[in-house]
Design an enzyme around this catalytic site. Sequence first.
Site, PDB file in Angstrom:
ATOM      1  CG  ASN A   1      64.735  31.955  31.617  1.00  0.00           C
ATOM      2  OD1 ASN A   1      64.669  32.335  32.783  1.00  0.00           O
ATOM      3  ND2 ASN A   1      64.704  30.690  31.275  1.00  0.00           N
ATOM      4  CG  ASP A   2      63.193  38.286  34.151  1.00  0.00           C
ATOM      5  OD1 ASP A   2      63.883  39.106  33.531  1.00  0.00           O
ATOM      6  OD2 ASP A   2      61.966  38.396  34.318  1.00  0.00           O
ATOM      7  CB  CYS A   3      65.350  32.601  36.315  1.00  0.00           C
ATOM      8  SG  CYS A   3      63.982  33.468  37.077  1.00  0.00           S
TER       9      CYS A   3
END
Length: 815
Positions: free
Chosen positions: A486-488
């Site tokens: 989850n890049d965020c």
Amino acid sequence: MRYGYFDDEEREYVITRPDTPLPWINYLGTEAYFGIVSNTAGGFSFYRDARLRRLTRYRYNNAPFDLGGRYLYLRDNDTGDYWSPSWQPTQSELDAYECRHGLSYTQINSRRAGVEARTLYFVPVGETLEVWRLQVTNHRDTPVDLSVFSSVEFCLWEAQDDATNFQRNFSTGQVEVVDGVIYHKTEYRERRDHFAYFACSEPLAGFDTQREAFLGPYRGFDRPAVVASGRSTDSIAHGWAPHGSHQVHAPLAPGETREIVFLLGYWENPRDAKFDPPGSQTINKALVRPVIDRWLRPETVAEGFASLREQWGSLLGGIQVDTPDRDTDRMVNIWNAYQCLVTFNMSRSTSFYESGIGRGMGFRDSNQDLLGFVHMIPERARERILDIAATQLPTGGAYHQYQPLTKRGNNDIGSGFNDDPLWLIVGTGAYLRETGDSSILDEQVPYDNLPGTETPLYEHLQRSLKYTLDRLGPHSLPLIGRADWNDCLNLNCFSETPGEPFQTTENRDGGAAESVFIAGLFVLAAKELANIADYRGLGEEAASYRTNAEKMSGTIMEHGWDGSWFRRAYDFFGAPIGSGENEEGQIFIEPQGMCVLGGVGLEDGTAVRALNSVRERLATEHGIVLQQPPYSSYRVELGEISSYPPGYKENAGIFCHTNPWLMIAEAMAGRGDEAYHYYRLINPSARETISEIHRCEPYVYAQMIAGRDAPTFGEAKNSWLTGTAAWNFVAISQWILGLRPGFDGLLVDPVLPSAWEGFTATRRFRGATYEITVRKPAGVTGRVEQLLVDGAPVAGNQVPLAPAGATVRVEAQIG
Ligand code: BGC
Ligand code: NOJ
């Protein structure tokens, strides 16, 4: 509501009206020359790298959304009426319209005032050019005096520079027209080794190469001055905006059809090419001309198209299924596989939502994409694995992205996404299972592409695993670094002063935040590395990886279990994320999927509890949302995830990539109805009838569907380039249908919905062909009870390897 239909026989999606809710696109090219083409002929082309070798210009964020492309204009010279046979850009009313998106080709057919136009766009296999084949027919009972105009706007190669550096670029454009061929030869800085050409099979009535001359001042593509007047100006671009347009005079008798071929191509000179006079590139026009002449011939075009279709037939032949569900069949047999190959080529770089200049190839993305295409193009999967591994850092860490043209790690983005390295094990494992080619493990591969640093690929995998073990946090869970899958979820980003703008620790190896997701992935990867070690005959080493996996599973149960589901993470300050203790973001999908994929909690029922929590809290009628409840405001200590409005993207959107993990987890838990239910929720073909809600193409997966907290619940975004493609392919083919490559044979382990009575399939595996029949009484769920291989019973559920070339009959009975 539908905007078209599937033609499964032809392997095409047929769009029956041009004004789709969003542009519905397709890809041209399979190797080096690529293009995007929309249902109204919009899009652009590039050679290998959409940023560095852009052939034609395209303006993102345009209005209308899709403007600029491979345009043709037809003009009735008696009336002055002109129109676009692809509807855009003139938007003239058409009496008939259809766009057939096929596998690496698109055909747009239309009719206006008795004139039928059929335009086929494709890139021949092995060539660096695209063909536009126009067949125009006069259905009137009187002659028609027709003119045809073509139009492309050239990009000055480097797409980012082209869109920004006007002070320079308005002076650099150069073209040349020789024997009716338009050459676009603007040089990008010092480079003198490539040019584009735009050719036509017919004698020209005229041409234009300066956009402003073609369009006329203050006019757009919807009403080019040249087309309106019926006369090209033979303009030669000096700077400004190099353009390509041919004019062909095509009078047609009643019933007459004419075929006109246009070619847009890329040519690259050998490095040591001699120019005469210097800088003229004359020599290469001589070299390219025969290629042009060959492809301008209708027979060559017809053969080229036939061999493209054949190539696709054989690629898709790797697996074909016949199930009780048409949406399943057409995704597995055609579209999902196709999308997997497109993501192989594009990674996340070039679509209508990815500009081609922002992102290169992702380390984790490319490894996951492998899972979806390795069975079709194993040799290229091999090459891809070695390319990716060569960007790995000596620490075992990874550049997050690399540039496809240079194959070098991207320093702007750098490293420190701590899940990245583990995906290399998963990707390599998939390759080994599919091919059995253990020689790849002995390939000498450098780190960071530095000569002299080579080790066998196997050591890269060892370092990948060690990278996690070297970076455990306060709870002995893996440190998350800048982010995991989850890049965020940026837990090491925080501000000392509340209310201060976003800051990042840039603490690539450090930061105290930990990830339960990486822990689950670690268990999966450690077990896979153990299998790989076993396959290499390294039993002791394999055992030690299994011990690592077990230990991490224990840590997950000790610190990562929240009572009814797996926690997501611990933040920088040691507080849990994805826990009942939180007010928002109490439960996340990723660890429920990945921990179960790693096998955590499968034996003692914990996994099933987690899956039940997903069903109760995250599942919706449009798919499973990423987390609940969404974050209602921005929180610097959580990072980008909380910057999205509730229901979108990582903030409780249906992030489709994660859904197949739950399908697989459900299948692992033996729950076929649940697995299949989730599969159908996001299956694009199954959503075709709600196209007005879904809005993206019904033949490919989109990255995201708006979650139930969004006002636009059910609306898809970012179609095409997403790990969703590979993972859904794995979920349906390997876990629900259960045809799973093992190291020593083909597993037949379906976990089917209870209503089904079985299915049949053909699967090519290590050179042999398996004809599989699975039978099951309706109403029951269960696993394989009896397996017959060529009529003889085999214990367990693995079909032993057959010699290459063999055809093996497999019958499986589910109890
Ligand atoms: C998106 C992510 C994506 C990331 C890539 C973010 O804005 O929400 O889905 O992975 O950008 O840079
Ligand atoms: C898209 C990125 O390409 C992928 O690497 C990432 O895992 C997902 N977004 C989730 O953030």
